[in-house]
Design a protein around this motif. Structure first.
Motif, PDB file in Angstrom:
ATOM      1  N   ASN A  56       0.829  -1.218   0.000  1.00 32.28           N
ATOM      2  CA  ASN A  56       0.000   0.000   0.000  1.00 32.28           C
ATOM      3  C   ASN A  56       0.855   1.257   0.000  1.00 32.28           C
ATOM      4  O   ASN A  56       0.511   2.264  -0.631  1.00 32.28           O
ATOM      5  CB  ASN A  56      -0.937   0.014   1.207  1.00 32.28           C
ATOM      6  N   GLY A  59       2.412   1.606  -3.349  1.00 33.17           N
ATOM      7  CA  GLY A  59       1.355   2.006  -4.279  1.00 33.17           C
ATOM      8  C   GLY A  59       0.750   3.367  -3.989  1.00 33.17           C
ATOM      9  O   GLY A  59      -0.210   3.755  -4.637  1.00 33.17           O
ATOM     10  N   ARG A  88      -0.619   7.635  -9.664  1.00 35.36           N
ATOM     11  CA  ARG A  88      -1.199   6.276  -9.613  1.00 35.36           C
ATOM     12  C   ARG A  88      -1.877   5.913 -10.917  1.00 35.36           C
ATOM     13  O   ARG A  88      -1.725   4.816 -11.434  1.00 35.36           O
ATOM     14  CB  ARG A  88      -2.261   6.209  -8.510  1.00 35.36           C
ATOM     15  N   PHE A  94      -3.164  -2.034  -9.988  1.00 34.48           N
ATOM     16  CA  PHE A  94      -3.373  -2.782  -8.754  1.00 34.48           C
ATOM     17  C   PHE A  94      -4.231  -4.011  -9.003  1.00 34.48           C
ATOM     18  O   PHE A  94      -5.221  -3.943  -9.730  1.00 34.48           O
ATOM     19  CB  PHE A  94      -4.116  -1.924  -7.716  1.00 34.48           C
ATOM     20  N   ALA A 162      -5.868  -3.534 -14.602  1.00 37.36           N
ATOM     21  CA  ALA A 162      -4.562  -3.090 -14.104  1.00 37.36           C
ATOM     22  C   ALA A 162      -3.594  -2.735 -15.230  1.00 37.36           C
ATOM     23  O   ALA A 162      -2.694  -1.928 -15.037  1.00 37.36           O
ATOM     24  CB  ALA A 162      -3.952  -4.161 -13.202  1.00 37.36           C
ATOM     25  N   ASP A 173      -1.727  -7.745  -4.265  1.00 36.23           N
ATOM     26  CA  ASP A 173      -1.738  -8.230  -2.886  1.00 36.23           C
ATOM     27  C   ASP A 173      -2.511  -9.541  -2.830  1.00 36.23           C
ATOM     28  O   ASP A 173      -3.734  -9.546  -2.969  1.00 36.23           O
ATOM     29  CB  ASP A 173      -2.370  -7.171  -1.980  1.00 36.23           C
TER      30      ASP A 173
END
Ligand SMILES: Nc1ncnc2c1ncn2[C@@H]1O[C@H](COP(=O)(O)OP(=O)(O)OP(=O)(O)O)[C@@H](O)[C@H]1O
Ligand SMILES: [Mg+2]
Length: 234
Positions: A56, A59, A88, A94, A162, A173
């Motif tokens: 996190n 990111g 981002r 992600f 993503a 994750d």
């Protein structure tokens, strides 16, 4: 060549994270990690060791209590909220354990969502989402909503989302945690292809030894500290 070209893709320097000052529980205790462009790297470690916290922070979904995160040699942990969201949107993709798809949107609409946020025009979005769904093998499922897709298919839509904006780095994750082992292995095949053929760098966490074995580098966390860093001969 400029020095800039040789900067690591990601570098954390002395990253510490204390969630609640009162509890004084440090989730990360000074993590120095370098991820170079092109890596296919796993974060391993027991539950509570700080894997999600580190992902996190890398990111930019969370900020370190202390220390810095640099991307391409530029410190990003001090950018303001607007700069961070712009960063981002352009640089990162992600993938989460629970897919995080929007239930009322089709696979194509989910995949193109980052482009909506970037203000890309609909025709171009459609073209790119078609390409991304094709890359993940779901071109015939574009109009299905998530509840009409299997877990593995939903996670592939999440991968399409993503990669749609061609980020340099994908952070994942526990991307296989909700998948059976065969579907998890297929997801890793896909991630590996995207790494090799499209040069996307991957940093993913997992508990699963079979998943960790697919990584070319395994970084182990324990109690918020880096405990081991192994590069695999493959
Ligand atoms: N939002 C939060 N508030 C307070 N403490 C938190 C929070 N998120 C995580 N922690 C704590 O920080 C530590 C690291 O948690 P983290 O979620 O990063 O571990 P993890 O390695 O991802 O674990 P898991 O394998 O179970 O996902 C743990 O002690 C956890 O309880
Ligand atoms: Mg976690």
């Amino acid at each position: 060549m400029s020095k800039h070209l040789h900067a690591p893709l990601v570098q954390t320097h002395g990253v510490e994270k204390v969630y609640a000052a009162a509890s004084k529980i440090a989730a990360l205790k000074g993590v120095d990690l370098i991820v170079e462009r092109g890596e296919f790297t796993a974060l391993a470690g027991p539950s509570g060791s700080g894997k999600s916290t580190l992902l996190n922070i890398i990111g930019t979904l969370d900020r370190p209590t202390k220390g810095t995160v640099s991307y391409d040699g530029k410190v990003i942990s001090t950018l303001d909220v607007d700069e961070l969201s712009d960063f981002r949107l352009h640089a990162l993709g992600f993938v989460f354990q629970s897919y995080n798809l929007i239930p009322v949107l089709t696979a194509a609409e989910n995949a193109e969502y980052p482009l909506v946020l970037q203000g890309v025009e609909p025709a171009k979005r459609r073209k790119l989402s078609h390409e991304a769904l094709k890359l993940v093998g779901l071109e015939h499922y574009a109009e299905r909503r998530p509840d009409m897709l299997s877990g593995g298919q939903q996670q592939r839509v999440a991968v399409a989302r993503a990669i749609i904006h061609r980020p340099s780095l994908i952070l994942a994750d526990e991307p296989t945690a909700n998948l059976d082992s065969k579907t998890g292995a297929q997801l890793l095949d896909l991630m590996e292809d995207l790494n090799k053929d499209h040069g996307i760098t991957f940093l993913f966490s997992s508990h699963d030894q079979a998943v960790l074995e697919r990584a070319r580098r395994v970084v182990r966390l324990q109690d918020g500290e880096l405990k081991a860093d192994e590069v695999r001969a493959r």
